[in-house]
Write a protein that holds these residues in place. Structure first.
Motif, PDB file in Angstrom:
ATOM      1  N   GLN A 186     -34.607 -44.342  -4.658  1.00  0.00           N
ATOM      2  CA  GLN A 186     -35.395 -43.597  -6.017  1.00  0.00           C
ATOM      3  C   GLN A 186     -36.203 -44.394  -6.501  1.00  0.00           C
ATOM      4  O   GLN A 186     -36.400 -44.339  -7.902  1.00  0.00           O
ATOM      5  CB  GLN A 186     -33.919 -43.988  -6.862  1.00  0.00           C
ATOM      6  CG  GLN A 186     -32.692 -43.370  -6.052  1.00  0.00           C
ATOM      7  CD  GLN A 186     -31.494 -43.019  -6.870  1.00  0.00           C
ATOM      8  OE1 GLN A 186     -31.978 -43.377  -7.918  1.00  0.00           O
ATOM      9  NE2 GLN A 186     -30.214 -43.182  -6.238  1.00  0.00           N
ATOM     10  N   GLY A 187     -36.904 -45.393  -6.146  1.00  0.00           N
ATOM     11  CA  GLY A 187     -38.715 -46.089  -7.234  1.00  0.00           C
ATOM     12  C   GLY A 187     -38.200 -47.079  -7.630  1.00  0.00           C
ATOM     13  O   GLY A 187     -38.838 -47.361  -8.410  1.00  0.00           O
ATOM     14  N   PHE A 188     -37.136 -48.129  -7.462  1.00  0.00           N
ATOM     15  CA  PHE A 188     -36.431 -49.227  -8.632  1.00  0.00           C
ATOM     16  C   PHE A 188     -36.634 -50.113  -7.218  1.00  0.00           C
ATOM     17  O   PHE A 188     -36.832 -50.840  -5.816  1.00  0.00           O
ATOM     18  CB  PHE A 188     -35.441 -49.391  -8.041  1.00  0.00           C
ATOM     19  CG  PHE A 188     -34.308 -48.193  -9.640  1.00  0.00           C
ATOM     20  CD1 PHE A 188     -35.229 -48.371 -11.091  1.00  0.00           C
ATOM     21  CD2 PHE A 188     -34.070 -47.982  -9.120  1.00  0.00           C
ATOM     22  CE1 PHE A 188     -34.498 -48.095 -11.783  1.00  0.00           C
ATOM     23  CE2 PHE A 188     -33.246 -45.940 -10.031  1.00  0.00           C
ATOM     24  CZ  PHE A 188     -34.147 -46.382 -11.672  1.00  0.00           C
ATOM     25  N   VAL A 189     -37.092 -51.797  -7.696  1.00  0.00           N
ATOM     26  CA  VAL A 189     -37.020 -52.597  -6.977  1.00  0.00           C
ATOM     27  C   VAL A 189     -35.961 -53.200  -7.173  1.00  0.00           C
ATOM     28  O   VAL A 189     -35.921 -54.016  -8.590  1.00  0.00           O
ATOM     29  CB  VAL A 189     -38.384 -53.913  -7.762  1.00  0.00           C
ATOM     30  CG1 VAL A 189     -38.321 -55.044  -6.755  1.00  0.00           C
ATOM     31  CG2 VAL A 189     -39.802 -53.031  -7.702  1.00  0.00           C
ATOM     32  N   PRO A 190     -35.557 -53.650  -6.506  1.00  0.00           N
ATOM     33  CA  PRO A 190     -33.955 -54.249  -6.451  1.00  0.00           C
ATOM     34  C   PRO A 190     -33.726 -55.775  -5.999  1.00  0.00           C
ATOM     35  O   PRO A 190     -34.879 -56.549  -5.601  1.00  0.00           O
ATOM     36  CB  PRO A 190     -32.787 -53.378  -5.255  1.00  0.00           C
ATOM     37  CG  PRO A 190     -34.024 -53.511  -4.220  1.00  0.00           C
ATOM     38  CD  PRO A 190     -35.026 -53.221  -4.579  1.00  0.00           C
ATOM     39  N   LYS A 191     -32.828 -56.207  -6.535  1.00  0.00           N
ATOM     40  CA  LYS A 191     -32.565 -58.101  -6.680  1.00  0.00           C
ATOM     41  C   LYS A 191     -31.430 -58.174  -6.053  1.00  0.00           C
ATOM     42  O   LYS A 191     -30.695 -57.666  -6.928  1.00  0.00           O
ATOM     43  CB  LYS A 191     -33.682 -58.525  -7.472  1.00  0.00           C
ATOM     44  CG  LYS A 191     -33.370 -60.155  -7.247  1.00  0.00           C
ATOM     45  CD  LYS A 191     -34.365 -61.186  -7.863  1.00  0.00           C
ATOM     46  CE  LYS A 191     -34.425 -62.497  -7.642  1.00  0.00           C
ATOM     47  NZ  LYS A 191     -35.465 -63.050  -8.593  1.00  0.00           N
TER      48      LYS A 191
END
Length: 232
Positions: free
Chosen positions: A88-93
């Protein structure tokens, strides 16, 4: 138009401005007070209403920001947070807060039938989207089933670790969703004020034999997700 409505309308215009991007910091409460010759209470009424609508969000000691797009989540389906976020276009962490090898007293008293009193691991993590902390999760699983669990890369997918290292595969999930308030500790981690509302998802995950694999609590900021539920 009442004064708080004028302030609300002004902030709405800032949000709709094409040059203003999601996660942009809004004017401070003091700036809005001075612009509208208002009290802090009136300014906060306008901001709190916009926050309740999911249009803006606050971070403790940092101010108010325009809410970014929400993560679309199907709560009753198997969830791979990292994969879902990237798609969905996020940068997860994911960051590990703690890993304990004993039963939390409050968990034991509330869920006495879970795991029938077996010794448990208690893993606590925070999930971030584009560096913004949006969810706290507490994961409980049996020590005798996941020996040496604390040595694993627990910031990665727990589902993948269980499958690869323990040959335990998640095949089904059940969840309960409710509204609650953040504890002092969790509010600090999510950069919110103590008692801020959140969505609580209680998730049970099972293997192919119908055995309970882990029992999870998730505390989501309500403006960070959009839940999708499909029925027939």
């Amino acid at each position: 138009m009442l004064l708080y409505q004028k302030i609300r309308q002004y902030v709405l215009e800032l949000i709709s401005n094409n040059s203003t991007k999601p996660s942009t910091k809004l004017p401070s409460e003091r700036t809005l007070q001075e612009k509208f010759q208002s009290t802090r209470i009136t300014v906060r009424e306008a901001l709190f209403r916009l926050e309740a609508e999911g249009l803006i969000y606050s971070q403790k000691r940092k101010g108010w920001f325009i809410t970014p797009p929400k993560l679309k989540l199907r709560p009753a389906s198997k969830v791979n947070f990292n994969k879902l976020a990237v798609e969905q276009g996020f940068v997860p962490k994911t960051e590990v807060i703690s890993i304990l090898d004993d039963i939390d007293d409050s968990f034991q008293s509330q869920e006495q039938d879970i795991f029938t009193g077996d010794a448990l691991y208690h893993l606590k993590r925070v999930r971030l989207l584009d560096e913004r902390p949006v969810m706290i999760e507490a994961i409980y699983c049996q020590r005798n089933r996941f020996e040496d669990f604390e040595s694993k890369a627990l910031s990665e997918s727990i589902t993948d670790i269980m499958a690869a290292d323990y040959n335990v595969k998640i095949t089904s999930e059940r969840c309960v969703i409710c509204v609650t308030a953040l504890s002092n500790e969790d509010a600090d981690i999510l950069e919110k004020n103590s008692g801020a509302p959140c969505l609580k998802i209680i998730r049970k995950r099972f293997d192919e034999h119908g055995l309970l694999v882990d029992y999870n609590y998730e505390y989501w900021l309500h403006d960070a997700i959009e839940m999708l539920v499909e029925g027939t």
